[in-house]
Enzyme design. Structure first.
Site, PDB file in Angstrom:
ATOM      1  N   SER A   1      48.004  38.921  48.774  1.00  0.00           N
ATOM      2  CA  SER A   1      47.276  38.413  48.888  1.00  0.00           C
ATOM      3  C   SER A   1      46.762  37.172  48.067  1.00  0.00           C
ATOM      4  O   SER A   1      46.446  37.819  47.095  1.00  0.00           O
ATOM      5  CB  SER A   1      45.818  38.838  49.944  1.00  0.00           C
ATOM      6  OG  SER A   1      45.374  39.221  48.733  1.00  0.00           O
ATOM      7  N   LYS A   2      45.361  36.240  48.094  1.00  0.00           N
ATOM      8  CA  LYS A   2      44.877  35.347  47.063  1.00  0.00           C
ATOM      9  C   LYS A   2      43.986  36.221  46.080  1.00  0.00           C
ATOM     10  O   LYS A   2      44.011  36.120  45.294  1.00  0.00           O
ATOM     11  CB  LYS A   2      44.182  34.780  48.244  1.00  0.00           C
ATOM     12  CG  LYS A   2      43.469  33.472  46.955  1.00  0.00           C
ATOM     13  CD  LYS A   2      42.732  32.164  47.646  1.00  0.00           C
ATOM     14  CE  LYS A   2      41.412  32.528  48.633  1.00  0.00           C
ATOM     15  NZ  LYS A   2      40.293  33.196  47.213  1.00  0.00           N
ATOM     16  N   ARG A   3      43.674  37.321  47.616  1.00  0.00           N
ATOM     17  CA  ARG A   3      42.389  38.140  46.580  1.00  0.00           C
ATOM     18  C   ARG A   3      43.822  38.947  45.260  1.00  0.00           C
ATOM     19  O   ARG A   3      42.905  39.583  44.324  1.00  0.00           O
ATOM     20  CB  ARG A   3      41.820  39.152  47.409  1.00  0.00           C
ATOM     21  CG  ARG A   3      40.768  38.786  47.478  1.00  0.00           C
ATOM     22  CD  ARG A   3      39.717  40.018  48.419  1.00  0.00           C
ATOM     23  NE  ARG A   3      41.112  40.253  49.672  1.00  0.00           N
ATOM     24  CZ  ARG A   3      41.159  39.588  50.923  1.00  0.00           C
ATOM     25  NH1 ARG A   3      39.868  38.285  51.244  1.00  0.00           N
ATOM     26  NH2 ARG A   3      41.615  39.776  52.153  1.00  0.00           N
TER      27      ARG A   3
ATOM     28  N   GLY B   1      45.988  38.283  43.351  1.00  0.00           N
ATOM     29  CA  GLY B   1      46.181  37.540  42.369  1.00  0.00           C
ATOM     30  C   GLY B   1      44.373  37.233  41.550  1.00  0.00           C
ATOM     31  O   GLY B   1      44.895  37.439  40.257  1.00  0.00           O
TER      32      GLY B   1
END
Ligand code: GLU
Length: 508
Positions: free
Chosen positions: A265-267, A269
Site C-alpha cells: 500500500s501507499k502507506r 512506501g
C-alpha cells in the site's frame, strides 16, 4: 466472436497510479502489441464521490512517461468515443431497464437511512453487516416486494430509486481465467449490487460490462482484487450480451509488501521509504505528496522492466528486457497466480543496469534538470556527456549523477586535507608545481597523456606515482571518490586542473 484483439485499462481517476496499476497497463499493452491488437484506456469515473481532480491527467502523463501510449482514450480519441464513462451516462439506463424487464434486476426505493435501519435490524452476531441480498430483499421496498401498481406509481412520481441485480439464490458461476484456470463462485453469498444509481449514473459493475461490450474488448486483464466482482460481471454478460461474447479474463497477481504479508500500500512506501506511485502525486485536498519512481530518479525503461518481472518471466532466467523484447516474449499464460513481493533493492538494481546500458543522451535532460534544481546550470552539454559517461557505473538513481558529478562543475569547496597531510612534504609540493607547468606544454589533452606526463615526472623525481595520486585526487575532487583521476583531469580541462592544484598547494 471477437474479430480484432482489443484490451483495455479502465482506471478510476481517484488518485496517483500505484505500481500495480502500471503493471496492469503494461501487461495489457504488451499483450496488445504482441498480437497486433488495440490498447484502449477508458476512464471509469461514474463514482462522483470518489472523483479526484487532476487524477486523469496524471494517469495519461504516467503512461507517456512509461512509453505505454494508448491507441484509443479520451485524449487520443478513437472510434468508440467517448471513453469517459461520465460522458456515456445516457447509454447505461436502457441496459438496466432491459434487465428489469427480464426479471434479472429490480427497482429499489430505499433511502440511505433506510438501508442503515435494515442493517441494524438484521444484524446478528454471526452476520454483523447484513447485505441487501436474496435473504432480505422481499422485506425491502422494491419492485419485487411491491405490487406492479405500487412500483409504477413510485416511478411516475419520480421517487428516487436505484436498480439492483437480482442475484440467483444459489448458482455456481465459473470463470475461465487465463492465469488461474477455472474459478467457481456461488452466487448465494453475493449481495444484490446496485447497477444504476439514483442520480442515473451506472455503478462500475454495469458500466464495465456494457462498455467492454460496446467497445468490443476481447481480453480484460485487471488486478486480482476484482475477482469477487467476477460473478456479477459474468451474470451481466449472460443476461445482456451472451457469455460467448465476453472478453477472456485474466486476473493479475497482487503486488505484495516486501515481507510478503499482504498487498503493498501507499502507506508501506511512506513507512519504509520507497515510492509506490509511478510519479509524484499531490493530493489536491490534503496537499500531501506521495513520492513516485520518476522523481526518485528511475528510468522508465527500468521501471517497466522491473514491473514486468513482478509476476512474469520468460522461463530463461533473463531479467533485463527492453520494451521491444518484452513485446516479443510476453505471454499472459506465463504470468503466475501467486502474489509478487516488491523488493526496492531489486528495483534499484534494475535502474542501475539500465543506467549503464542506455545511451546517456536518452536521459541527459533529466540529469541536467537535477543539476539545475540544485543550483548548477549546465550549458556545456559536451562536458556533461563526458561526466555522465565517466560516472555512470557508479549511479543507481539519476540524482546520483549530481552526487558523483558535482565536482566537475564547481570547485570542491572543502578538501579532505587529513588524507594528504600525513605524507605531505616539500618534494611533493615541488612535484605539483612542476607538474602544472608540464601540463601546460602537453600537445594533447587526454587522460593517457596526462597520466604519461605525471608518471614520467614522478619517476624523474624519484617519488612513487601511487603516493602522488591521492593528493591529486583530493585537489581535483576534494575527497577520496570518483572515477580514475586522470580521466577527471581530462574532463576538467587544463585551466581548471591547474587552478585546483594551485588552490590546494596554498591550503596545505
Ligand atoms: N475501474 C476499475 C478500477 O478502477 C477497473 C477494473 C476493471 O478493469 O474491470 O480499477
Amino acid at each position: 466472436m471477437h474479430q480484432k484483439l482489443r484490451v483495455r485499462f479502465a482506471p478510476s481517476p481517484t488518485g496517483g497510479l500505484h505500481l500495480g496499476g502500471v503493471r496492469t497497463v503494461l501487461f495489457n499493452y504488451l499483450f496488445a502489441k504482441k498480437n497486433g491488437g488495440d490498447f484502449v484506456v477508458r476512464i471509469e469515473d461514474t463514482d462522483q464521490t470518489r472523483f479526484v481532480k487532476g487524477a486523469e491527467e496524471y494517469i495519461f502523463k504516467t503512461l507517456s512517461w512509461c512509453g505505454l501510449e494508448p491507441d484509443e482514450s479520451p485524449i487520443h480519441g478513437g472510434p468508440y468515443a467517448p471513453y469517459r464513462q461520465s460522458e456515456r451516462k445516457s447509454i447505461y439506463r436502457e441496459y438496466a431497464e432491459q434487465l428489469v424487464k427480464a426479471d434479472k434486476a429490480y427497482y429499489a426505493f430505499e433511502l440511505p437511512e433506510e438501508l442503515e435501519t435494515m442493517r441494524d435490524m438484521y444484524k446478528t452476531p454471526e452476520n454483523p453487516s447484513p447485505q441487501y441480498d436474496h435473504r432480505i430483499r422481499m422485506n425491502m421496498r422494491n419492485s419485487l416486494s411491491m405490487t406492479l401498481e405500487e412500483t409504477e406509481r413510485l416511478l411516475e412520481d419520480k421517487v428516487p430509486h436505484v436498480i439492483r441485480i437480482k442475484m440467483p439464490e444459489s448458482e455456481t458461476v465459473t470463470l475461465h481465467d487465463m492465469i488461474r484456470g477455472d474459478v467457481n463462485f456461488n452466487t448465494g453469498t453475493i449481495d444484490d449490487k446496485v447497477l444504476l444509481k439514483a442520480d442515473g449514473m451506472p455503478t462500475y459493475h454495469l458500466a464495465v460490462v456494457v462498455d467492454d461490450y460496446l467497445m468490443k474488448i476481447s481480453h480484460a486483464f485487471r488486478g486480482e482484487e476484482w475477482l469477487p466482482s467476477v460473478p456479477v460481471h459474468i451474470l451481466l454478460w449472460r443476461y445482456l450480451f451472451g457469455e460467448d461474447n465476453m472478453p477472456q479474463w485474466a486476473h493479475l497477481p497482487l503486488i505484495l509488501k516486501p515481507d510478503g504479508n499482504g498487498k503493498l500500500s501507499k502507506r508501506d512506501g511512506d513507512r519504509l521509504g520507497f515510492p509506490v506511485f509511478a510519479m509524484d502525486w499531490t493530493d489536491p485536498k490534503t496537499g500531501e505528496t506521495t513520492s513516485g519512481f520518476r522523481e526518485k530518479g528511475f528510468l522508465p525503461e527500468a521501471f517497466i522492466n522491473m514491473l514486468a518481472m513482478m509476476g512474469w518471466n520468460d522461463g530463461s532466467g533473463q531479467e533485463i528486457f527492453s520494451k521491444d523484447e518484452l513485446i516479443e516474449k510476453f505471454s499472459i499464460e506465463r504470468v503466475h497466480k501467486a502474489g509478487a513481493k516488491f523488493d526496492y533493492e531489486k528495483a534499484k538494481w534494475f535502474n542501475h543496469e539500465w543506467i549503464k546500458a542506455e545511451e546517456i543522451t536518452r536521459y541527459q535532460e533529466e540529469v541536467k534538470n537535477i543539476f539545475r534544481k540544485r543550483g548548477i546550470e549546465i550549458n556545456d552539454t559536451n562536458k556533461l556527456s563526458k561526466v555522465m559517461q565517466s560516472v555512470k557505473d557508479r549511479c543507481t538513481l539519476l540524482p546520483d549523477f549530481y552526487d558523483q558529478g558535482k565536482f566537475f562543475f564547481e570547485s570542491p569547496g572543502q578538501w579532505d586535507l587529513d588524507a594528504v597531510k600525513p605524507k605531505w612534504n616539500a618534494d611533493k609540493a615541488a612535484f605539483f608545481v612542476e607538474f602544472s607547468e608540464k601540463l601546460k606544454l602537453l600537445s594533447e589533452w587526454s587522460a593517457p597523456s596526462i597520466e604519461g606526463s605525471f608518471k614520467e615526472l614522478a619517476a624523474a623525481k624519484n617519488i612513487k606515482a601511487g603516493e602522488l595520486q591521492l593528493p591529486l585526487r583530493i585537489m581535483l575532487v576534494g575527497e577520496k571518490k570518483g572515477p580514475p583521476v586522470f580521466e577527471i583531469a581530462a574532463i576538467l580541462g587544463l585551466d581548471e586542473t591547474v587552478q585546483r592544484i594551485s588552490l590546494l598547494l596554498e591550503k596545505i
